[in-house]
Design a protein around this motif. Structure first.
Motif, PDB file in Angstrom:
ATOM      1  N   THR A 105       0.837  -1.196   0.000  1.00 18.12           N
ATOM      2  CA  THR A 105       0.000   0.000   0.000  1.00 18.12           C
ATOM      3  C   THR A 105       0.869   1.241   0.000  1.00 18.12           C
ATOM      4  O   THR A 105       2.053   1.195   0.355  1.00 18.12           O
ATOM      5  N   GLY A 106       0.275   2.364  -0.428  1.00 20.90           N
ATOM      6  CA  GLY A 106       0.996   3.626  -0.484  1.00 20.90           C
ATOM      7  C   GLY A 106       0.974   4.351   0.849  1.00 20.90           C
ATOM      8  O   GLY A 106       0.669   3.779   1.898  1.00 20.90           O
ATOM      9  N   SER A 107       1.258   5.643   0.805  1.00 24.76           N
ATOM     10  CA  SER A 107       1.390   6.409   2.045  1.00 24.76           C
ATOM     11  C   SER A 107       0.093   7.063   2.491  1.00 24.76           C
ATOM     12  O   SER A 107      -0.007   7.515   3.632  1.00 24.76           O
ATOM     13  N   ALA A 108      -0.930   7.121   1.618  1.00 22.13           N
ATOM     14  CA  ALA A 108      -2.148   7.863   1.964  1.00 22.13           C
ATOM     15  C   ALA A 108      -3.133   7.033   2.779  1.00 22.13           C
ATOM     16  O   ALA A 108      -3.693   7.509   3.764  1.00 22.13           O
ATOM     17  N   CYS A 109      -3.394   5.795   2.355  1.00 23.51           N
ATOM     18  CA  CYS A 109      -4.262   4.868   3.106  1.00 23.51           C
ATOM     19  C   CYS A 109      -5.644   5.448   3.385  1.00 23.51           C
ATOM     20  O   CYS A 109      -6.148   5.379   4.513  1.00 23.51           O
ATOM     21  N   THR A 110      -6.276   6.010   2.355  1.00 19.81           N
ATOM     22  CA  THR A 110      -7.644   6.495   2.529  1.00 19.81           C
ATOM     23  C   THR A 110      -8.565   5.362   2.946  1.00 19.81           C
ATOM     24  O   THR A 110      -9.430   5.532   3.805  1.00 19.81           O
ATOM     25  N   ALA A 111      -8.385   4.206   2.321  1.00 17.82           N
ATOM     26  CA  ALA A 111      -9.145   3.010   2.698  1.00 17.82           C
ATOM     27  C   ALA A 111      -8.213   2.059   3.433  1.00 17.82           C
ATOM     28  O   ALA A 111      -7.182   1.659   2.890  1.00 17.82           O
ATOM     29  N   PRO A 112      -8.526   1.682   4.660  1.00 17.47           N
ATOM     30  CA  PRO A 112      -7.663   0.726   5.359  1.00 17.47           C
ATOM     31  C   PRO A 112      -7.715  -0.638   4.684  1.00 17.47           C
ATOM     32  O   PRO A 112      -8.687  -0.968   3.999  1.00 17.47           O
ATOM     33  N   GLN A 113      -6.663  -1.416   4.850  1.00 17.30           N
ATOM     34  CA  GLN A 113      -6.630  -2.777   4.318  1.00 17.30           C
ATOM     35  C   GLN A 113      -6.292  -3.731   5.450  1.00 17.30           C
ATOM     36  O   GLN A 113      -5.166  -3.749   5.955  1.00 17.30           O
ATOM     37  N   TYR A 114      -7.288  -4.520   5.858  1.00 15.13           N
ATOM     38  CA  TYR A 114      -7.090  -5.519   6.904  1.00 15.13           C
ATOM     39  C   TYR A 114      -6.861  -6.879   6.265  1.00 15.13           C
ATOM     40  O   TYR A 114      -7.434  -7.197   5.213  1.00 15.13           O
ATOM     41  N   LEU A 115      -6.040  -7.709   6.921  1.00 13.96           N
ATOM     42  CA  LEU A 115      -5.681  -9.022   6.395  1.00 13.96           C
ATOM     43  C   LEU A 115      -5.738 -10.060   7.510  1.00 13.96           C
ATOM     44  O   LEU A 115      -5.426  -9.760   8.667  1.00 13.96           O
ATOM     45  N   ASP A 127     -13.099  -3.215   5.415  1.00 13.95           N
ATOM     46  CA  ASP A 127     -14.065  -3.092   6.503  1.00 13.95           C
ATOM     47  C   ASP A 127     -13.803  -4.204   7.509  1.00 13.95           C
ATOM     48  O   ASP A 127     -13.971  -5.388   7.206  1.00 13.95           O
ATOM     49  N   LEU A 128     -13.407  -3.839   8.704  1.00 13.12           N
ATOM     50  CA  LEU A 128     -13.078  -4.822   9.733  1.00 13.12           C
ATOM     51  C   LEU A 128     -14.261  -5.732  10.053  1.00 13.12           C
ATOM     52  O   LEU A 128     -14.081  -6.896  10.421  1.00 13.12           O
ATOM     53  N   LEU A 129     -15.477  -5.220   9.885  1.00 18.28           N
ATOM     54  CA  LEU A 129     -16.657  -6.036  10.165  1.00 18.28           C
ATOM     55  C   LEU A 129     -16.772  -7.222   9.206  1.00 18.28           C
ATOM     56  O   LEU A 129     -17.400  -8.232   9.534  1.00 18.28           O
ATOM     57  N   LEU A 400     -17.968   5.834   5.616  1.00 18.04           N
ATOM     58  CA  LEU A 400     -18.479   6.466   4.402  1.00 18.04           C
ATOM     59  C   LEU A 400     -18.532   5.480   3.236  1.00 18.04           C
ATOM     60  O   LEU A 400     -19.479   5.484   2.443  1.00 18.04           O
ATOM     61  N   MET A 401     -17.526   4.621   3.140  1.00 21.14           N
ATOM     62  CA  MET A 401     -17.465   3.687   2.017  1.00 21.14           C
ATOM     63  C   MET A 401     -18.623   2.698   2.032  1.00 21.14           C
ATOM     64  O   MET A 401     -19.091   2.268   0.976  1.00 21.14           O
ATOM     65  N   ARG A 402     -19.102   2.329   3.220  1.00 20.03           N
ATOM     66  CA  ARG A 402     -20.255   1.420   3.285  1.00 20.03           C
ATOM     67  C   ARG A 402     -21.470   2.013   2.587  1.00 20.03           C
ATOM     68  O   ARG A 402     -22.350   1.278   2.141  1.00 20.03           O
ATOM     69  N   ARG A 403     -21.532   3.330   2.503  1.00 23.59           N
ATOM     70  CA  ARG A 403     -22.648   4.008   1.838  1.00 23.59           C
ATOM     71  C   ARG A 403     -22.280   4.472   0.435  1.00 23.59           C
ATOM     72  O   ARG A 403     -22.982   5.300  -0.152  1.00 23.59           O
ATOM     73  N   GLY A 404     -21.172   3.957  -0.094  1.00 25.50           N
ATOM     74  CA  GLY A 404     -20.794   4.279  -1.465  1.00 25.50           C
ATOM     75  C   GLY A 404     -20.148   5.632  -1.643  1.00 25.50           C
ATOM     76  O   GLY A 404     -20.064   6.138  -2.767  1.00 25.50           O
ATOM     77  N   MET A 405     -19.664   6.234  -0.559  1.00 28.47           N
ATOM     78  CA  MET A 405     -19.019   7.546  -0.635  1.00 28.47           C
ATOM     79  C   MET A 405     -17.511   7.403  -0.441  1.00 28.47           C
ATOM     80  O   MET A 405     -17.061   6.547   0.320  1.00 28.47           O
ATOM     81  N   TRP A 406     -16.757   8.250  -1.125  1.00 24.57           N
ATOM     82  CA  TRP A 406     -15.301   8.227  -1.024  1.00 24.57           C
ATOM     83  C   TRP A 406     -14.840   9.430  -0.205  1.00 24.57           C
ATOM     84  O   TRP A 406     -15.163  10.576  -0.530  1.00 24.57           O
ATOM     85  N   PRO A 407     -14.086   9.206   0.883  1.00 29.32           N
ATOM     86  CA  PRO A 407     -13.598  10.327   1.696  1.00 29.32           C
ATOM     87  C   PRO A 407     -12.366  10.971   1.071  1.00 29.32           C
ATOM     88  O   PRO A 407     -11.520  10.288   0.479  1.00 29.32           O
ATOM     89  N   ILE A 408     -12.272  12.283   1.212  1.00 32.26           N
ATOM     90  CA  ILE A 408     -11.145  13.049   0.671  1.00 32.26           C
ATOM     91  C   ILE A 408     -10.587  13.906   1.801  1.00 32.26           C
ATOM     92  O   ILE A 408     -11.314  14.674   2.432  1.00 32.26           O
ATOM     93  N   HIS A 409      -9.282  13.777   2.040  1.00 28.78           N
ATOM     94  CA  HIS A 409      -8.646  14.440   3.185  1.00 28.78           C
ATOM     95  C   HIS A 409      -7.519  15.357   2.694  1.00 28.78           C
ATOM     96  O   HIS A 409      -6.338  15.009   2.783  1.00 28.78           O
TER      97      HIS A 409
END
Length: 525
Positions: A105-115, A127-129, A400-409
């Motif tokens: 992954t890159g440095s921004a991590c707008t969307a977390p990635q769990y493994l 989504d951790l859930l 936000l992603m669960r509702r189809g929205m993309w967050p911008i920071h």
């Protein structure tokens, strides 16, 4: 940015991956990227290696298609190198037959990635859930739990569960054919120190230009945009940058409104900001006191687990997100990162980050108290973006992603981070630069310098007195895996409940909400 199910049986040059409408598939394995107008997906193979790419889009980036494309090895290598050099918000999954699968992954991590790995199968999600099948209460990570309930959060690969890891910024996860999950951290990011300004130099125009550049490089215009406008310095600064950008047309400005005089002042300041912006923005608000955590209708009070990364004000924020979604919003600008841009260091200011640690809260059990010395173990090296901002992204993104929205920071842009590191301390302390930027707009002085401090302290204290104390009593009656593991102390919890019920909380008693959240992530009540 991916949901993943991957076995080594399908990591073979004789197996063919295909795009199946919403995900790549091969045998029993599949990889599903988060799809949105502000993200793009691609898959490349050189006949041996195969890589799946998900990235945030940028203005003028070439369109991509998700169908796998065969390219020469040199093109394959060049494409990956260019992605990692030119972008900061991306995740890749690379399959090398006979060796390993690598997730980077890159440095921004707008969307977390769990493994997580179970039975030699790699599972993953933003989504951790979605990884609840791997959330066994007898497989807790006691140090991670101690960080959370002991008010000592750190940015690390650890979650509350030993078997689930967060792929932190610039890290690489290896999934070799023996079925293990190994995470390799990057070298520490380089950071700078404050500099002195030349006489007569004004840093505000350059700060404004850098922020506007960050906003306008997004390939996004139109009325399906929202900004979380609380009227705080961070969100107001972002809103002012949106005002003159193509992305600022028909914006919905939403926020959670505080109680009593704080809420009256906040509403008045928001009105002045929106009148100044004068771009026909829509304003929506949600009252914090109508959506208290652990109230009767709270998501925390319903059957079913919640994510330990949930915002403690999830009920108000979910209501706001639902209203955004009802209006067709697809992209949400936030003020995350503003505190970090303007932060002073411990060396510059005793109140700066790292200047103190809170006392151990009274609800900590004996095992957790013994682990306090380990909370700084196995944390990530220095990140490009401040670690606390990255932690805030892991909270904000999935909601936000669960509702189809993309967050911008935009306030986490690396160029802004570097520029603000150079700022002399007097421009950062008390967010002086942001207050001065806002003040120069000609808006009334209370917009940049409100006379009443606006924060959620009274809201969370009220929530814990009304609803937190009964929840503690329920935990003490029913039991909790955290009490069994001696991470929570029932006597300490009972004392906190006594004070909350009497309406006389002391110190950080209201912070018991984080112990309640940890319990909610592990149990269904």
């Amino acid at each position: 940015m991916f949901d993943i199910r991957l076995t080594h049986d399908d990591i073979s040059p004789t197996r063919t991956w295909q795009w199946a409408g919403s995900r790549w598939q091969c045998g029993s394995s599949w990889i599903a990227p988060f799809r949105h107008q502000l993200t793009e997906q691609a898959a490349l193979t050189d006949g041996i290696r195969t890589v799946f790419i998900a990235a945030a889009r940028k203005t003028h980036s070439s369109p991509t298609r998700p169908e796998p494309t065969t390219v020469p090895p040199s093109t394959y290598d060049k494409t990956l190198r260019k992605l990692r050099e030119d972008r900061d918000d991306w995740t890749t999954i690379e399959l090398v037959p006979g060796q390993t699968a690598r997730v980077r992954t890159g440095s921004a991590c707008t969307a977390p990635q769990y493994l997580a790995v179970t039975g030699k199968v790699l599972h993953g999600s933003w989504d951790l859930l979605n990884l609840r099948d791997h959330q066994a209460s007898d497989r807790l990570d006691p140090v991670a739990v101690t960080r959370m309930i002991g008010l000592r959060n750190r940015y690390s690969a650890s979650t509350l569960w030993q078997d689930i890891k967060l792929l932190t910024e610039r890290a690489t996860a290896h999934f070799p054919d023996d079925g293990r999950l190994l995470i390799r951290f990057p070298e520490p990011a380089e950071h700078s120190r404050a500099r002195s300004l030349l006489a007569g130099t004004d840093p505000i125009p350059l700060f404004r230009d850098l922020l506007e550049r960050t906003v306008t490089r997004l390939p996004w215009t139109g009325s399906r945009t929202a900004v979380q406008l609380s009227a705080g310095m961070d969100s107001t600064t972002v809103a002012l940058a949106l005002r003159t950008a193509p992305q600022g047309t028909g914006v919905t400005a939403g926020t959670v409104v505080l109680d009593t005089e704080r809420g009256l002042q906040q509403n008045g300041r928001r009105r002045l900001i929106l009148e100044h912006i004068a771009s026909g923005w829509t304003s929506i608000t949600v009252n914090a006191m109508d959506h208290l955590p652990y109230g009767g209708t709270s998501l925390f009070s319903r059957a079913g687990r919640v994510s330990p990364t949930s915002d403690i004000y999830i009920d108000a924020l979910e209501t706001l997100a639902a209203r955004f979604a009802d209006l067709g919003v697809r992209a949400v600008f936030t003020g995350i990162g503003g505190d970090e841009l303007m932060a002073t260091t411990a060396a510059e200011d005793i109140a700066g980050p790292g200047g103190f640690e809170p006392d151990a809260p009274p609800w900590l059990g004996s095992a957790a108290r013994a682990l306090l010395v380990d909370v700084d173990s196995a944390i990530t090296p220095a990140a490009v973006v401040p670690e606390t901002a990255l932690m805030a992204k892991t909270v904000c993104g999935p909601a936000l992603m669960r509702r189809g929205m993309w967050p911008i920071h935009p306030l986490t842009d690396p160029l802004l981070v570097r520029f603000c590191e150079w700022l002399p301390v007097e421009w950062r302390r008390g967010k002086h630069l942001m207050r001065e930027l806002i003040g120069r707009t000609g808006m009334p002085v209370q917009v940049a310098r409100p006379p009443v401090v606006e924060n959620f302290h009274h809201v969370i204290v009220t929530a814990m007195c009304r609803h937190g104390a009964p929840r503690i009593r329920q935990i003490l009656s029913d039991g909790s895996p955290l009490i069994e593991a001696r991470l929570l102390d029932p006597d300490g919890l009972a004392q906190v409940a006594d004070r909350l019920e009497a309406g006389k909380p002391t110190g950080d008693d209201h912070e018991v909400v984080f112990a309640l959240l940890a319990d909610s992530a592990l149990t269904t009540r």
